[in-house]
Scaffold this motif. Structure first.
Motif, PDB file in Angstrom:
ATOM      1  N   ASN A  71       2.818  17.793  36.008  1.00  0.00           N
ATOM      2  CA  ASN A  71       4.157  18.395  36.020  1.00  0.00           C
ATOM      3  C   ASN A  71       4.714  18.528  34.605  1.00  0.00           C
ATOM      4  N   THR A  72       4.488  17.475  33.801  1.00  0.00           N
ATOM      5  CA  THR A  72       4.949  17.520  32.407  1.00  0.00           C
ATOM      6  C   THR A  72       4.222  18.607  31.631  1.00  0.00           C
ATOM      7  N   LEU A  73       2.912  18.731  31.841  1.00  0.00           N
ATOM      8  CA  LEU A  73       2.112  19.734  31.140  1.00  0.00           C
ATOM      9  C   LEU A  73       2.584  21.152  31.488  1.00  0.00           C
ATOM     10  N   LYS A  74       2.901  21.360  32.750  1.00  0.00           N
ATOM     11  CA  LYS A  74       3.396  22.675  33.181  1.00  0.00           C
ATOM     12  C   LYS A  74       4.699  23.026  32.459  1.00  0.00           C
ATOM     13  N   ALA A  75       5.587  22.031  32.379  1.00  0.00           N
ATOM     14  CA  ALA A  75       6.876  22.274  31.706  1.00  0.00           C
ATOM     15  C   ALA A  75       6.681  22.504  30.218  1.00  0.00           C
ATOM     16  N   LEU A  76       5.769  21.765  29.581  1.00  0.00           N
ATOM     17  CA  LEU A  76       5.536  21.919  28.145  1.00  0.00           C
ATOM     18  C   LEU A  76       4.985  23.295  27.798  1.00  0.00           C
ATOM     19  N   TYR A  77       4.098  23.838  28.632  1.00  0.00           N
ATOM     20  CA  TYR A  77       3.519  25.150  28.330  1.00  0.00           C
ATOM     21  C   TYR A  77       4.568  26.266  28.376  1.00  0.00           C
ATOM     22  N   HIS A  78       5.632  26.036  29.132  1.00  0.00           N
ATOM     23  CA  HIS A  78       6.706  27.010  29.148  1.00  0.00           C
ATOM     24  C   HIS A  78       7.604  26.887  27.923  1.00  0.00           C
ATOM     25  N   LYS A  79       7.729  25.665  27.380  1.00  0.00           N
ATOM     26  CA  LYS A  79       8.641  25.422  26.267  1.00  0.00           C
ATOM     27  C   LYS A  79       7.942  25.433  24.907  1.00  0.00           C
ATOM     28  N   ASN A  80       6.808  24.731  24.809  1.00  0.00           N
ATOM     29  CA  ASN A  80       6.146  24.547  23.514  1.00  0.00           C
ATOM     30  C   ASN A  80       4.640  24.438  23.720  1.00  0.00           C
ATOM     31  N   PRO A  81       3.913  25.542  23.659  1.00  0.00           N
ATOM     32  CA  PRO A  81       2.459  25.523  23.891  1.00  0.00           C
ATOM     33  C   PRO A  81       1.703  24.601  22.936  1.00  0.00           C
ATOM     34  N   LEU A  82       2.143  24.511  21.670  1.00  0.00           N
ATOM     35  CA  LEU A  82       1.444  23.637  20.718  1.00  0.00           C
ATOM     36  C   LEU A  82       1.552  22.173  21.144  1.00  0.00           C
TER      37      LEU A  82
ATOM     38  N   ASP B 139      -0.761  21.560  23.961  1.00  0.00           N
ATOM     39  CA  ASP B 139      -2.152  21.355  23.538  1.00  0.00           C
ATOM     40  C   ASP B 139      -2.379  19.906  23.101  1.00  0.00           C
ATOM     41  N   ASP B 140      -1.445  19.361  22.308  1.00  0.00           N
ATOM     42  CA  ASP B 140      -1.550  17.959  21.889  1.00  0.00           C
ATOM     43  C   ASP B 140      -1.494  17.029  23.097  1.00  0.00           C
ATOM     44  N   TYR B 141      -0.673  17.378  24.034  1.00  0.00           N
ATOM     45  CA  TYR B 141      -0.532  16.568  25.247  1.00  0.00           C
ATOM     46  C   TYR B 141      -1.859  16.507  26.012  1.00  0.00           C
ATOM     47  N   ILE B 142      -2.545  17.645  26.085  1.00  0.00           N
ATOM     48  CA  ILE B 142      -3.831  17.698  26.791  1.00  0.00           C
ATOM     49  C   ILE B 142      -4.861  16.801  26.100  1.00  0.00           C
ATOM     50  N   VAL B 143      -4.862  16.786  24.761  1.00  0.00           N
ATOM     51  CA  VAL B 143      -5.808  15.951  24.006  1.00  0.00           C
ATOM     52  C   VAL B 143      -5.604  14.480  24.353  1.00  0.00           C
ATOM     53  N   HIS B 144      -4.357  14.043  24.333  1.00  0.00           N
ATOM     54  CA  HIS B 144      -4.069  12.641  24.642  1.00  0.00           C
ATOM     55  C   HIS B 144      -4.313  12.331  26.120  1.00  0.00           C
ATOM     56  N   MET B 145      -4.031  13.302  26.975  1.00  0.00           N
ATOM     57  CA  MET B 145      -4.277  13.085  28.404  1.00  0.00           C
ATOM     58  C   MET B 145      -5.779  12.948  28.678  1.00  0.00           C
TER      59      MET B 145
ATOM     60  N   GLU C 236      -5.144   0.391  22.657  1.00  0.00           N
ATOM     61  CA  GLU C 236      -5.606   1.757  22.384  1.00  0.00           C
ATOM     62  C   GLU C 236      -5.368   2.656  23.592  1.00  0.00           C
ATOM     63  N   PHE C 237      -5.622   2.120  24.769  1.00  0.00           N
ATOM     64  CA  PHE C 237      -5.385   2.873  25.996  1.00  0.00           C
ATOM     65  C   PHE C 237      -3.896   3.158  26.162  1.00  0.00           C
ATOM     66  N   LEU C 238      -3.076   2.153  25.888  1.00  0.00           N
ATOM     67  CA  LEU C 238      -1.630   2.328  25.962  1.00  0.00           C
ATOM     68  C   LEU C 238      -1.155   3.372  24.958  1.00  0.00           C
ATOM     69  N   ASN C 239      -1.779   3.388  23.774  1.00  0.00           N
ATOM     70  CA  ASN C 239      -1.354   4.322  22.742  1.00  0.00           C
ATOM     71  C   ASN C 239      -1.560   5.778  23.176  1.00  0.00           C
ATOM     72  N   SER C 240      -2.662   6.042  23.923  1.00  0.00           N
ATOM     73  CA  SER C 240      -2.887   7.398  24.433  1.00  0.00           C
ATOM     74  C   SER C 240      -1.757   7.808  25.357  1.00  0.00           C
ATOM     75  N   TYR C 241      -1.377   6.895  26.224  1.00  0.00           N
ATOM     76  CA  TYR C 241      -0.279   7.175  27.140  1.00  0.00           C
ATOM     77  C   TYR C 241       1.039   7.294  26.380  1.00  0.00           C
ATOM     78  N   LEU C 242       1.225   6.429  25.377  1.00  0.00           N
ATOM     79  CA  LEU C 242       2.465   6.444  24.596  1.00  0.00           C
ATOM     80  C   LEU C 242       2.634   7.760  23.844  1.00  0.00           C
ATOM     81  N   GLU C 243       1.543   8.270  23.274  1.00  0.00           N
ATOM     82  CA  GLU C 243       1.622   9.540  22.545  1.00  0.00           C
ATOM     83  C   GLU C 243       1.995  10.688  23.473  1.00  0.00           C
ATOM     84  N   MET C 244       1.484  10.637  24.692  1.00  0.00           N
ATOM     85  CA  MET C 244       1.852  11.666  25.665  1.00  0.00           C
ATOM     86  C   MET C 244       3.358  11.626  25.942  1.00  0.00           C
ATOM     87  N   GLN C 245       3.877  10.404  26.102  1.00  0.00           N
ATOM     88  CA  GLN C 245       5.306  10.280  26.401  1.00  0.00           C
ATOM     89  C   GLN C 245       6.178  10.618  25.189  1.00  0.00           C
TER      90      GLN C 245
END
Length: 345
Positions: free
Chosen positions: A176-187, A190-196, A219-228
């Protein structure tokens, strides 16, 4: 459960029983019999008991190929074979005893015949009782081991089920977050997909792992943290105060920290001007995760993939409880870190 024969232990017990009976015979005969026959009679008694014991073990091994050790047929055939063999062993000793007694006529009396038969029956009964005690002990050990294996398997299955509850909940929010981001900020999307992708890769690799090092969990938490952070920006702030040495020398149940951060995000309001501040630090042997409380007024439905999930998994694996504190201003969860010798890896 199939009970197996511990042949080495049974044979050792046979030798031990033979030595004890031989010693008892030696002491009795030493005080009452002629010294010339003391050692030969003692040796014959020792060998007779040892032979009866090993015959019983051999019979059990042979019967064990066709029957269950706990079956009635196994017990019946064992008795039918070992008692005649034991009597035969003692009857074969009779001429030897006659020879050692210089063929005294009284050695061939019916009373002595019955005495040797009774000795064979008595000694075989003692051997059977002693061997049965070993079988009972082995059965108890094996039963205890099976129970522990069942408990471990049950805990593993339950632990896996609880961990599997985390991923669908995460994926629903992430997509759901990814869908909203692609409408607002595609770049940013893209970063979100990498961390996901990094997050999911680690989550899948940890699916069947009970424990992770503290560093792996961070390290696992950091991936999730970067997404948030991509999603919420400055509204989310997180600080980690842990020595590098401690990161590799302490352990946590896998997928422990991410649900705690997700729980804080889920139940609190936060904005760039009033951010959610999360602190993660080591205090003694405990890892403390705390956040300021800015609770949402609207009730949020729970899927048991956060705090309750972690509490149950931690209890299943370590037997310890997590500590939860809420003073109205700060909410904190404390987890006791596991050391290397407790890791079970």
């Amino acid at each position: 459960m199939v009970l197996k024969l511990n042949v080495k232990r049974l044979n050792r017990l046979s030798w031990l029983l033979a030595a004890i009976i031989g010693l008892i015979f030696y002491v009795i005969y030493f005080n009452n019999g002629p010294r010339t026959s003391l050692y030969p009679y003692t040796l014959l008694s020792f060998l007779a008991i040892a032979l009866i014991g090993h015959v019983d073990v051999s019979v059990m091994v042979f019967l064990g190929r066709s029957f269950s050790i706990k079956s009635r047929l196994f017990t019946l055939y064992r008795v039918l074979v070992t008692y005649p063999v034991s009597i035969l062993v003692y009857l074969l000793l009779w001429p030897l005893c006659a020879y050692l007694a210089h063929y005294q006529k009284e050695i061939w009396s019916i009373n002595l015949f019955l005495a040797f038969v009774a000795s064979g029956i008595l000694m075989n009964s003692m051997v059977l009782i002693m061997h049965d005690s070993v079988l009972l002990y082995e059965h108890r050990l094996q039963a205890d081991l099976e129970v522990e294996k069942l408990r471990a398997s049950n805990a593993e299955a339950k632990n896996l089920l609880l961990k599997q509850q985390i991923q669908p909940h995460f994926l629903f929010n992430a997509l759901n977050t990814l869908k909203a981001l692609y409408h607002k900020n595609p770049l940013s999307a893209d970063d979100y997909i990498v961390h996901m992708a990094s997050f999911l890769r680690t989550a899948i690799s940890k699916q069947y792992t009970n424990l992770s090092t503290l560093n792996q969990e961070l390290e696992f938490l950091n991936s999730y943290l970067e997404m948030q952070r991509i999603r919420f920006g400055q509204a989310l702030q997180c600080t980690i105060e842990i020595d590098e040495h401690d990161k590799e020398h302490f352990f946590l149940p896998s997928l422990s920290l991410q649900p705690l951060l997700e729980n804080a995000l889920k139940h609190n309001n936060f904005t760039p001007s009033s951010p959610l501040i999360v602190h993660i630090k080591k205090v003694g042997d405990w890892l403390v995760i705390s956040n300021n409380l800015q609770k949402k007024w609207v009730n949020i439905s729970s899927t048991n993939s956060g705090l309750a999930n972690l509490a149950e998994r931690y209890q299943l694996y370590s037997g310890d409880e997590i500590l939860i504190k809420n003073d109205g201003g700060v909410f904190s969860v404390s987890i006791k870190l596991l050391k290397n010798e407790d890791s079970h890896n």
